[in-house]
Motif scaffolding. Structure first.
Motif, mmCIF file in Angstrom:
data_model
loop_
_atom_site.group_PDB
_atom_site.id
_atom_site.type_symbol
_atom_site.label_atom_id
_atom_site.label_comp_id
_atom_site.label_asym_id
_atom_site.label_seq_id
_atom_site.Cartn_x
_atom_site.Cartn_y
_atom_site.Cartn_z
ATOM 1 N N UNK A 79 3.857 2.638 -91.915
ATOM 2 C CA UNK A 79 4.496 1.872 -92.968
ATOM 3 C C UNK A 79 3.713 0.590 -93.256
ATOM 4 N N UNK A 80 3.488 0.306 -94.500
ATOM 5 C CA UNK A 80 2.707 -0.868 -94.857
ATOM 6 C C UNK A 80 3.590 -2.062 -95.200
ATOM 7 N N UNK A 81 4.855 -1.840 -95.488
ATOM 8 C CA UNK A 81 5.786 -2.938 -95.642
ATOM 9 C C UNK A 81 5.949 -3.482 -97.045
ATOM 10 N N UNK A 82 5.179 -3.026 -98.038
ATOM 11 C CA UNK A 82 5.301 -3.580 -99.384
ATOM 12 C C UNK A 82 6.698 -3.347 -99.951
ATOM 13 N N UNK A 83 7.194 -2.111 -99.837
ATOM 14 C CA UNK A 83 8.526 -1.810 -100.385
ATOM 15 C C UNK A 83 9.603 -2.619 -99.671
ATOM 16 N N UNK A 84 9.421 -2.824 -98.379
ATOM 17 C CA UNK A 84 10.408 -3.612 -97.637
ATOM 18 C C UNK A 84 10.437 -5.054 -98.152
ATOM 19 N N UNK A 104 13.526 2.564 -103.655
ATOM 20 C CA UNK A 104 12.248 2.012 -103.214
ATOM 21 C C UNK A 104 11.707 2.704 -101.971
ATOM 22 N N UNK A 105 12.624 3.233 -101.125
ATOM 23 C CA UNK A 105 12.198 3.777 -99.834
ATOM 24 C C UNK A 105 12.146 5.296 -99.850
ATOM 25 N N UNK A 147 7.932 -5.242 -108.626
ATOM 26 C CA UNK A 147 8.410 -3.922 -108.193
ATOM 27 C C UNK A 147 8.010 -2.826 -109.178
ATOM 28 N N UNK A 148 7.823 -1.599 -108.672
ATOM 29 C CA UNK A 148 7.628 -0.459 -109.575
ATOM 30 C C UNK A 148 8.966 -0.071 -110.203
ATOM 31 N N UNK A 149 8.927 0.598 -111.331
ATOM 32 C CA UNK A 149 10.147 1.141 -111.928
ATOM 33 C C UNK A 149 10.534 2.393 -111.144
ATOM 34 N N UNK A 178 11.312 12.679 -101.502
ATOM 35 C CA UNK A 178 9.924 12.296 -101.205
ATOM 36 C C UNK A 178 9.877 11.437 -99.949
ATOM 37 N N UNK A 179 8.918 11.728 -99.069
ATOM 38 C CA UNK A 179 8.842 11.037 -97.788
ATOM 39 C C UNK A 179 8.303 9.615 -97.921
ATOM 40 N N UNK A 180 7.395 9.396 -98.866
ATOM 41 C CA UNK A 180 6.738 8.102 -98.969
ATOM 42 C C UNK A 180 7.566 7.123 -99.811
ATOM 43 N N UNK A 181 7.304 5.821 -99.607
ATOM 44 C CA UNK A 181 7.962 4.797 -100.391
ATOM 45 C C UNK A 181 7.442 4.812 -101.831
ATOM 46 N N UNK A 182 8.225 4.217 -102.736
ATOM 47 C CA UNK A 182 7.785 4.094 -104.137
ATOM 48 C C UNK A 182 6.552 3.197 -104.209
#
Length: 441
Positions: free
Chosen positions: A242-247, A366-367, A426-428, A436-440
């Protein structure tokens, strides 16, 4: 926008969706009823019942501090139950959390006071707040995840907003109970036994909510994720990457609503009664009317988010809150009873309930499915500590130091500005595939 919904998830009937919606609404209503009962008690009577040997200003700060300590336990609950919810499913965690919250809230209603057992009384109060907070740490996150994962993508915003209607319903019930008590009881009756009634009555709501949770089916998105056995190694590896951007974005989106809520729904009630010497029934009545209006505000914001996207609505609400912060305080402090009520009602609906409606779905989107419950719970509770817990205590100290209302307006603007920046970055996420497993991104 990434990961537009294309996955095939297990189907749920209209009855299943209705049960999930009612369950999420009830659990969140109970959480916010519990916390609003406590926050109003902290603002109105707890400084006299549990901290009687200090000045009124210091007593208010101490009462707000006991309110805030529950948010520390919420963070621990978010970690513990969030990980459990991602591992074994949403349903079982939601059953446990609602039972913990209900039991601790009921027990607050039977606590002995400082006059009876001295310093042990506020200590026991803090212990129950810790238990209540530990259970609540994953309640609203779990309800948010469950409803978002149940809802059809095109209606996800309005259906997920039912979580926010739960907060609205709980706030309304708690504020209504306190408004009735303040209207019909004398000061002596309120301080001797009346304050206990709202906490004891919450037991009835807990019984019904627990019954609803026992008959709830698991999230269809969670079942689909578990069914993809071949993707399990990817899921486990992803937890370490996890890179933490979405968090961080979710945390920023949370701070505006959480900070504004602590100031408008908690601190202002005590400030108006203590510093402005206004009858305590006036701000509680304003919260009641504001919560009633919220039954229109919350689904409207959810529908707007479904129609035009999450980001534009977030930007509009935060900018409106920043512009209105100073006029709101001018209305509250210099507009008489009607101005005071108008300021609180508008502040509650624009800066708190409107943002909460949008927050419910956006943070879930987002997650990714691999750690949605954990990440969402942590973002909500860290945001709660930084804003809702610390905010009222900070506001109490600053207003006592300055003797003026301007720190309240400044804090409203600051919290909203943080959320505005997060919304711009933030992304839309509207319509995103929640399997989907990955974050937005």
């Amino acid at each position: 926008m990434s990961d537009i919904s294309t996955s095939k998830v297990p189907e749920r009937s209209t009855k299943d969706l209705t049960r999930a919606a009612v369950s999420g609404w009830l659990g969140t209503a109970m959480e916010f009823m519990d916390f609003q009962l406590y926050s109003l008690a902290a603002a109105i009577v707890f400084n006299q019942i549990f901290f009687p040997d200090v000045s009124p200003a210091i007593g208010l700060i101490a009462a707000m501090a006991t309110y805030g300590v529950g948010y520390v336990a919420r963070l621990a609950g978010a970690v513990y139950f969030g990980r459990m919810g991602d591992r074994i499913g949403r349903k079982r965690v939601l059953f446990i959390t609602i039972a913990m919250m209900g039991a601790s809230t009921t027990l607050i209603g039977v606590l002995p006071t400082y006059a009876t057992i001295g310093i042990l009384a506020p200590i026991l109060l803090v212990v129950l707040r810790l238990v209540q907070g530990f259970g609540a740490g994953a309640e609203i996150a779990g309800a948010t995840v469950m409803l978002a994962e149940y809802a059809p993508p095109r209606r996800r915003g309005v259906i997920s907003s039912l979580v926010s209607l739960g907060t609205n319903s709980g706030t309304l019930a708690a504020s209504g109970l306190w408004a009735i008590l303040l209207a019909v009881l004398t000061e002596e009756q309120l301080l001797s036994w009346g304050w206990r009634l709202p906490f004891l009555l919450s037991f009835l709501l807990m019984i019904f909510a627990v019954w609803m949770r026992r008959n709830l089916k698991e999230s269809p998105v969670f079942e689909e994720r578990e069914a993809r056995v071949e993707e399990r190694p990817v899921l486990e590896a992803g937890l370490k990457e996890r890179k933490g951007r979405s968090f961080l974005l979710a945390l920023g989106l949370r701070l505006g609503q959480a900070g504004n809520s602590g100031l408008v729904q908690t601190f202002l009630v005590g400030y108006i009664a203590t510093d402005m010497a206004v009858n305590r029934s006036v701000p509680t009545t304003a919260i009641v009317w504001g919560s009633l209006l919220g039954f229109a505000t919350v689904p409207l914001v959810g529908m707007l988010g479904d129609r035009v996207g999450r980001r534009p609505v977030y930007i509009g609400l935060t900018v409106a809150t920043m512009i209105f912060a100073v006029p709101m305080m001018l209305l509250i402090t210099g507009g008489g009873t009607l101005g005071l009520m108008a300021g609180m009602i508008l502040g509650l609906n624009v800066g708190v309930l409107g943002l909460f409606s949008l927050e419910s779905v956006t943070m879930a989107e987002l997650f990714g499915a691999r750690n949605r419950f954990t990440q969402l719970a942590l973002a909500k509770e860290i945001g709660g500590i930084l804003a809702t817990a610390i905010g009222p205590v900070t506001a109490a100290a600053l207003t006592a130091w300055t003797g003026h209302w301007w720190p309240i307006a400044a804090m409203l603007i600051a919290y909203s500005a943080i959320t505005l920046v997060a919304a711009l970055l933030s992304p839309e996420t509207r319509g995103r595939d929640l399997v989907a497993l990955e974050d937005a991104r």
